[in-house]
Structures are given as C-alpha cells and as structure tokens.
Design a protein around this motif. Structure first.
Motif: not given
Length: 120
Positions: A14-32
């Motif tokens: 408790a009191g600590g920090s985390l940084r989560l990542s989300c990686v999208v691969s293989g996409a050619t259409d724009p992300i909305t």
C-alpha cells in the motif's frame, strides 16, 4: 491477427506505484479508444481510464488523483500509471482496443488482463 497484451502487474505494498502497459499488435486500422478496466473478485468490472485516438483522456473522479493514462501517438502502446495504491485497488486490470473504419463499422479486441495485488 490483432493481439492486445497487458503487462506490469504484480504485488505491491500500500502506498506504492505500478505502471501497467497495454500493447496492441497486428492492427492496421486506426484505434479510436483504448479503455482500461479492472475487476475485483465478486465485483463488477469498472472503467478506470480511457484515451481516445485524438488523445482525450478520462479517469473517474474517484481515481483521477492517483491514476494517469498516457499513450504513444498511434495508441498502440498505452500506459496506466497507478500511484498511492490501496488494498482496494487489488483486481485484474485489462484493456480494450476499439477500432473504426470509414464506413461506420466498429469492433474491439480485449486483452487477458494482468493481476494487481496491493498488500496492507
């Protein structure tokens, strides 16, 4: 094939920090929209942050003093920075990537999630 993968979860005091990542691969259409969710055992899934393709961000009032969302220009990588974590933040955190084409069609992909556990 489009894949969405989260990483960065783990055990933190408790009191600590985390940084989560989300990686999208293989996409050619724009992300909305990229949306981060969390779901704790026995509770409904809730939105914790979103970022649009144009860069507009949303974090619920209850979290905005502790959670921050950011992304690279094409939104294929997004980050959820979580500070001053509390035991009640314990949950599986996942992200969803929404796409759209010029014809009005929308579709999305979801990741499997990453576990965040905050000890007291």
């Amino acid at each position: 094939q489009v894949q969405v993968a989260e990483s960065g979860g783990g055990l933190v005091q408790a009191g600590g920090s985390l940084r989560l990542s989300c990686v999208v691969s293989g996409a050619t259409d724009p992300i909305t929209v990229i949306a981060w969710y969390r779901q704790a055992p026995g509770k409904q899934r809730e939105v914790v942050a979103t970022i649009s393709g144009g860069g507009s961000t949303y974090v619920p009032d209850s979290l905005k003093d502790r959670f921050t969302i950011s992304a690279n220009n094409d939104k294929h990588t997004t980050y959820l920075q979580m500070d001053s974590l509390k035991p009640e933040d314990t949950a599986v955190y996942s992200c969803r990537a929404e796409f759209a084409n010029g014809l009005g069609a929308r579709w999305d992909y979801r990741g499997q999630g990453t576990q965040v556990t905050v000890s007291s």
